[in-house]
Write a protein that holds these residues in place. Structure first.
Motif, short mmCIF file in Angstrom:
data_model
loop_
_atom_site.label_atom_id
_atom_site.label_comp_id
_atom_site.label_asym_id
_atom_site.label_seq_id
_atom_site.Cartn_x
_atom_site.Cartn_y
_atom_site.Cartn_z
N ARG A 12 0.84 -1.21 0.00
CA ARG A 12 0.00 0.00 0.00
C ARG A 12 0.87 1.25 0.00
O ARG A 12 0.59 2.23 -0.69
CB ARG A 12 -0.94 0.02 1.21
CG ARG A 12 -2.06 -1.01 1.11
CD ARG A 12 -3.10 -0.87 2.22
NE ARG A 12 -4.08 -1.94 2.12
CZ ARG A 12 -4.06 -3.07 2.85
NH1 ARG A 12 -3.14 -3.23 3.79
NH2 ARG A 12 -4.97 -4.01 2.65
N ARG A 135 -6.35 -9.08 -5.39
CA ARG A 135 -6.61 -7.66 -5.14
C ARG A 135 -6.09 -7.22 -3.77
O ARG A 135 -6.24 -7.94 -2.79
CB ARG A 135 -8.12 -7.41 -5.18
CG ARG A 135 -8.56 -6.07 -4.65
CD ARG A 135 -10.07 -5.90 -4.69
NE ARG A 135 -10.44 -4.60 -4.14
CZ ARG A 135 -10.66 -4.37 -2.84
NH1 ARG A 135 -10.58 -5.35 -1.96
NH2 ARG A 135 -10.96 -3.15 -2.43
N LEU A 136 -5.52 -6.03 -3.77
CA LEU A 136 -5.20 -5.35 -2.51
C LEU A 136 -6.09 -4.13 -2.40
O LEU A 136 -6.10 -3.28 -3.30
CB LEU A 136 -3.72 -4.91 -2.50
CG LEU A 136 -3.26 -4.18 -1.25
CD1 LEU A 136 -3.00 -5.15 -0.12
CD2 LEU A 136 -1.99 -3.36 -1.53
N GLY A 137 -6.85 -4.05 -1.32
CA GLY A 137 -7.71 -2.88 -1.11
C GLY A 137 -7.11 -1.93 -0.12
O GLY A 137 -5.89 -1.93 0.11
N GLY A 141 -11.18 -4.75 4.50
CA GLY A 141 -11.90 -5.98 4.16
C GLY A 141 -13.34 -5.76 3.72
O GLY A 141 -14.12 -6.70 3.64
N TYR A 143 -14.64 -5.05 0.75
CA TYR A 143 -15.02 -5.77 -0.48
C TYR A 143 -14.96 -7.28 -0.29
O TYR A 143 -15.77 -8.00 -0.85
CB TYR A 143 -14.18 -5.31 -1.67
CG TYR A 143 -14.81 -4.12 -2.37
CD1 TYR A 143 -15.83 -4.30 -3.30
CD2 TYR A 143 -14.43 -2.82 -2.07
CE1 TYR A 143 -16.44 -3.22 -3.92
CE2 TYR A 143 -15.03 -1.73 -2.67
CZ TYR A 143 -16.03 -1.94 -3.61
OH TYR A 143 -16.65 -0.86 -4.21
N ARG A 145 -15.69 -9.01 2.36
CA ARG A 145 -16.94 -9.41 3.02
C ARG A 145 -18.12 -9.29 2.08
O ARG A 145 -18.98 -10.16 2.03
CB ARG A 145 -17.19 -8.56 4.27
CG ARG A 145 -16.27 -8.89 5.41
CD ARG A 145 -16.66 -8.15 6.68
NE ARG A 145 -15.60 -8.27 7.66
CZ ARG A 145 -14.53 -7.49 7.70
NH1 ARG A 145 -14.40 -6.49 6.87
NH2 ARG A 145 -13.60 -7.69 8.61
N ASN A 173 -9.23 -14.89 3.01
CA ASN A 173 -10.41 -14.03 2.92
C ASN A 173 -10.47 -13.20 1.65
O ASN A 173 -11.50 -12.63 1.33
CB ASN A 173 -10.47 -13.07 4.12
CG ASN A 173 -11.03 -13.72 5.36
OD1 ASN A 173 -11.91 -14.58 5.27
ND2 ASN A 173 -10.51 -13.33 6.51
N ASP A 174 -9.34 -13.10 0.95
CA ASP A 174 -9.31 -12.21 -0.22
C ASP A 174 -10.05 -12.81 -1.40
O ASP A 174 -9.77 -13.94 -1.80
CB ASP A 174 -7.86 -11.89 -0.60
CG ASP A 174 -7.23 -10.92 0.37
OD1 ASP A 174 -7.84 -9.86 0.62
OD2 ASP A 174 -6.12 -11.21 0.88
N1 LIG Z 1 -14.95 -12.37 5.06
C1 LIG Z 1 -14.23 -11.90 6.09
N2 LIG Z 1 -14.56 -12.23 7.35
C2 LIG Z 1 -13.83 -11.79 8.39
N3 LIG Z 1 -12.76 -10.99 8.27
C3 LIG Z 1 -12.40 -10.63 7.04
C4 LIG Z 1 -13.12 -11.06 5.89
N4 LIG Z 1 -12.53 -10.53 4.80
C5 LIG Z 1 -11.50 -9.80 5.25
N5 LIG Z 1 -11.41 -9.86 6.58
C6 LIG Z 1 -10.39 -9.21 7.43
O1 LIG Z 1 -10.40 -7.81 7.22
C7 LIG Z 1 -9.08 -7.28 7.37
C8 LIG Z 1 -8.68 -6.46 6.19
O2 LIG Z 1 -8.57 -7.28 5.03
P1 LIG Z 1 -7.65 -6.87 3.80
O3 LIG Z 1 -6.32 -6.40 4.26
O4 LIG Z 1 -7.72 -7.95 2.77
O5 LIG Z 1 -8.44 -5.58 3.28
P2 LIG Z 1 -8.65 -5.09 1.78
O6 LIG Z 1 -9.21 -6.16 0.94
O7 LIG Z 1 -7.35 -4.52 1.35
O8 LIG Z 1 -9.68 -3.90 2.07
P3 LIG Z 1 -10.95 -3.26 1.33
O9 LIG Z 1 -11.79 -4.36 0.71
O10 LIG Z 1 -11.69 -2.59 2.47
O11 LIG Z 1 -10.48 -2.29 0.31
C9 LIG Z 1 -8.17 -8.49 7.54
O12 LIG Z 1 -7.88 -8.63 8.91
C10 LIG Z 1 -9.01 -9.64 7.02
O13 LIG Z 1 -8.65 -10.88 7.60
#
Ligand SMILES: Nc1ncnc2c1ncn2[C@@H]1O[C@H](COP(=O)(O)OP(=O)(O)OP(=O)(O)O)[C@@H](O)[C@H]1O
Ligand SMILES: [Mg+2]
Length: 186
Positions: A12, A135-137, A141, A143, A145, A173-174
């Motif tokens: 990031r 993807r990196l957001g 998390g 997106y 979720r 989770n990604d």
């Molecule tokens: N489905 C899920 N259930 C529970 N925790 C989750 C889930 N998806 C992601 N997380 C958690 O959320 C946190 C952030 O995830 P991550 O770093 O991948 O964010 P990101 O994809 O970059 O963000 P964004 O989607 O908000 O742009 C991590 O601790 C991850 O484990």
């Protein structure tokens, strides 16, 4: 936290630095190319219900695209961040029906869009993507979720070419994109 977490934070930081090297004018020109590539995309042309995002100044600008798709008669959905973890999809009805939410995002003021199963295509913003669709957001998390709730939707990640890397660090989770579109692939 895990190694993956710190690798994500490092990437990031790298991308934030790269972003500063390009002017707003340059990014707007690239955004227009990307918008056109999306408009030419058969999947987007065929879809009746499309979710996209109303861009922040440092993201690929998809704001015009939202209005173009609306004029074409498509149902356009935008995300609203309802808390620090969850996106609520809402129907976009035009620029006058947007209000600033958390993170200074402009979000629709209307009701939640409940028919999640009808969303055919989602245009997903990101800090970085790789060629496998990883993807990196921004690190909350949101997106990951949300996308877990819409498995039927075809997911197109969009970014500027300088945001692509060889390999994005990911965990279980990604969610993976079906395709990534950026300005250089045109
Ligand atoms: N489905 C899920 N259930 C529970 N925790 C989750 C889930 N998806 C992601 N997380 C958690 O959320 C946190 C952030 O995830 P991550 O770093 O991948 O964010 P990101 O994809 O970059 O963000 P964004 O989607 O908000 O742009 C991590 O601790 C991850 O484990
Ligand atoms: Mg993620």
């Amino acid at each position: 936290m895990s190694d993956i977490h710190s690798l994500k934070q490092q990437l990031r930081q790298v991308i934030r630095q790269r972003k500063q090297q390009y002017s707003l004018e340059q990014r707007q020109a690239w955004s227009q190319e990307i918008e056109q590539a999306l408009l030419d995309h058969p999947r987007l042309q065929a879809a009746r219900v499309v979710m996209l995002y109303y861009a922040l100044p440092d993201e690929v600008d998809t704001r015009q695209l939202a209005d173009t798709l609306l004029k074409e008669g498509k149902t356009v959905i935008l995300p609203k961040c309802v808390d620090k973890q969850h996106i609520e999809p809402r129907q976009y009805t035009g620029p006058d029906d947007l209000a600033e939410g958390i993170y200074h995002l402009l979000e629709p003021v209307g009701k939640p869009y409940d028919a999640l199963g009808s969303i055919e295509l989602i245009i997903v913003p990101g800090m970085s993507f790789d060629s496998k669709g990883h993807r990196l957001g921004r690190g909350r998390g949101y997106y990951d979720r949300f996308l877990a709730q819409v498995p039927q939707a075809y997911k197109i990640g969009v970014c500027f070419d300088f945001q692509r890397v060889e390999q994005v660090p990911v965990d279980d989770n990604d969610r993976v994109m079906d395709e990534v579109i950026c300005n250089k692939t045109l």
